[in-house]
Design an enzyme around this catalytic site. Structure first.
Site, PDB file in Angstrom:
ATOM      1  N   LEU A  17       0.824  -1.214   0.000  1.00 17.58           N
ATOM      2  CA  LEU A  17       0.000   0.000   0.000  1.00 17.58           C
ATOM      3  C   LEU A  17       0.857   1.264   0.000  1.00 17.58           C
ATOM      4  O   LEU A  17       1.896   1.308   0.650  1.00 17.58           O
ATOM      5  CB  LEU A  17      -0.867   0.028   1.270  1.00 17.58           C
ATOM      6  N   GLU A  65       6.152  -4.741  12.569  1.00 18.66           N
ATOM      7  CA  GLU A  65       5.847  -3.889  13.727  1.00 18.66           C
ATOM      8  C   GLU A  65       4.350  -3.589  13.857  1.00 18.66           C
ATOM      9  O   GLU A  65       3.831  -3.425  14.964  1.00 18.66           O
ATOM     10  CB  GLU A  65       6.580  -2.552  13.571  1.00 18.66           C
ATOM     11  N   ASP A  66       3.674  -3.534  12.718  1.00 20.96           N
ATOM     12  CA  ASP A  66       2.272  -3.125  12.752  1.00 20.96           C
ATOM     13  C   ASP A  66       1.342  -4.171  13.364  1.00 20.96           C
ATOM     14  O   ASP A  66       0.196  -3.869  13.670  1.00 20.96           O
ATOM     15  CB  ASP A  66       1.800  -2.760  11.333  1.00 20.96           C
ATOM     16  N   ARG A  85      -4.423  -5.792   5.258  1.00 17.89           N
ATOM     17  CA  ARG A  85      -3.346  -6.252   6.132  1.00 17.89           C
ATOM     18  C   ARG A  85      -3.825  -7.093   7.313  1.00 17.89           C
ATOM     19  O   ARG A  85      -3.016  -7.532   8.128  1.00 17.89           O
ATOM     20  CB  ARG A  85      -2.531  -5.043   6.625  1.00 17.89           C
ATOM     21  N   ARG A 131      -4.840   4.991  10.440  1.00 18.78           N
ATOM     22  CA  ARG A 131      -5.035   3.545  10.597  1.00 18.78           C
ATOM     23  C   ARG A 131      -5.596   3.153  11.963  1.00 18.78           C
ATOM     24  O   ARG A 131      -6.140   2.063  12.117  1.00 18.78           O
ATOM     25  CB  ARG A 131      -3.700   2.826  10.379  1.00 18.78           C
ATOM     26  N   HIS A 161       1.675   6.794   9.817  1.00 16.40           N
ATOM     27  CA  HIS A 161       1.608   6.343  11.212  1.00 16.40           C
ATOM     28  C   HIS A 161       2.256   7.393  12.118  1.00 16.40           C
ATOM     29  O   HIS A 161       3.087   8.182  11.660  1.00 16.40           O
ATOM     30  CB  HIS A 161       2.411   5.047  11.390  1.00 16.40           C
ATOM     31  N   CYS A 246       9.498  -0.132  11.401  1.00 17.37           N
ATOM     32  CA  CYS A 246       8.441  -1.091  11.021  1.00 17.37           C
ATOM     33  C   CYS A 246       8.937  -2.485  10.736  1.00 17.37           C
ATOM     34  O   CYS A 246       8.126  -3.409  10.643  1.00 17.37           O
ATOM     35  CB  CYS A 246       7.671  -0.662   9.786  1.00 17.37           C
TER      36      CYS A 246
HETATM   37  N1  LIG Z   1       4.995   0.872  10.950  1.00 12.73           N
HETATM   38  C1  LIG Z   1       5.093   1.333   9.708  1.00 12.73           C
HETATM   39  O1  LIG Z   1       5.475   2.472   9.481  1.00 12.73           O
HETATM   40  N2  LIG Z   1       4.704   0.524   8.742  1.00 12.73           N
HETATM   41  C2  LIG Z   1       4.767   0.842   7.375  1.00 12.73           C
HETATM   42  C3  LIG Z   1       3.662   0.201   6.616  1.00 12.73           C
HETATM   43  C4  LIG Z   1       3.711   0.517   5.164  1.00 12.73           C
HETATM   44  C5  LIG Z   1       2.672  -0.190   4.331  1.00 12.73           C
HETATM   45  N3  LIG Z   1       2.900   0.067   2.946  1.00 12.73           N
HETATM   46  C6  LIG Z   1       1.278   0.242   4.695  1.00 12.73           C
HETATM   47  O2  LIG Z   1       0.758   1.166   4.063  1.00 12.73           O
HETATM   48  O3  LIG Z   1       0.673  -0.326   5.591  1.00 12.73           O
END
Ligand SMILES: NC(=O)NCCC[C@H](N)C(=O)O
Length: 253
Positions: A17, A65-66, A85, A131, A161, A246
């Site tokens: 994404l 990390e998410d 996700r 998010r 984020h 992340c």
């Molecule tokens: N903790 C973070 O900064 N995660 C990055 C996530 C990037 C991923 N392309 C997203 O949009 O979810």
């Protein structure tokens, strides 16, 4: 030896994404080399790593990390703000449970991404905006307040984020690239850095800061402050709004 969770990139990484930046082509081969170099940097600085099993069908799964927030003996499993996700969490939960963590989960209607959670001791800033929603923050508060944590919501509109905008130095100073920080006054102490990626540091212990090669002036600033930057090139992940934080979850017990 401290441990960090990591997750190998999906072969579909390039389809990840993008929300606040223009899409740029991702070089999968280079991404895989950069991921290995990131993992090597952890090992070199005394960390052991545990891999969450990869999930090919989720392009963004490398951003492990998410999937969770770890505090004390508890892992709160996130419920991704992006539908695409959601499937990432199950294997991450199994992996952290196998490390001996107690599990709680963010549930519907709550959404929360680990990238929105900045822990500074017992103070936990949570970005509300893209998010992570108010219900997700409330559920996190219910899970962590009994452990003594002070969960504080802060606005996030300008970036993906909270930790795309700010992280913290070992002394607790919040660092951020000011044009992208919604409300610097939300933090007890704030210092601005000269580059967007300079706002992202992973504390490796002994005053070492893992940071991206795209922030050389910030690295210089941190070195002047007495810290030791450990620099990795993560250009292919930056194209997907990823940053150094992340790509791992540090476990502290
Ligand atoms: N903790 C973070 O900064 N995660 C990055 C996530 C990037 C991923 N392309 C997203 O949009 O979810």
């Amino acid at each position: 030896m401290p441990t960090a969770l990591i997750r190998r990139p999906s072969p579909r990484l390039a389809e990840g994404l993008v929300t606040h930046i223009e899409r740029a082509p991702v070089d999968i081969g280079l991404a895989s080399t950069q991921w290995q170099q990131y993992v090597d940097a952890l090992h070199r600085t005394g960390w052991s790593t545990v891999e969450v099993p990869p999930i090919e069908e989720c392009p963004d799964s490398v951003f492990v990390e998410d999937t969770m927030v770890v505090y004390g003996d508890l892992a709160v499993i996130a419920r991704a703000g992006a539908n695409e996700r959601r499937a990432e969490a199950a294997a991450a939960e199994e992996t952290v449970a196998a490390q001996g963590y107690e599990i709680r989960r963010i549930t519907d209607p709550g959404t929360l991404d680990g990238g929105d959670v900045l822990k500074i001791g017992a103070t936990i800033y949570v970005g509300q905006g893209g998010r992570t929603n108010a219900a997700g923050i409330e559920q996190l508060r219910e899970a962590l307040a009994p452990l003594g944590a002070d969960v504080r919501a802060v606005p996030v509109q300008k970036v993906l984020h909270l930790k795309s905008a700010v992280t913290a130095l070992p002394d607790g100073t919040v660092i951020g690239y000011e044009p992208l920080v919604d409300d610097p006054s939300a933090f007890d102490s704030f210092r601005s850095v000269p580059e967007e990626a300079g706002a992202h540091v992973v504390l490796l212990g002994e005053d070492r800061l893992l940071m991206a090669a795209s922030a050389p002036r910030s690295a210089e600033l941190f070195a002047e402050l007495g810290y030791t930057p450990v620099v990795v090139d993560i250009s292919e992940f930056e194209k997907l709004e990823g940053c150094v934080t992340c790509l791992s979850v540090r476990l502290r017990r």
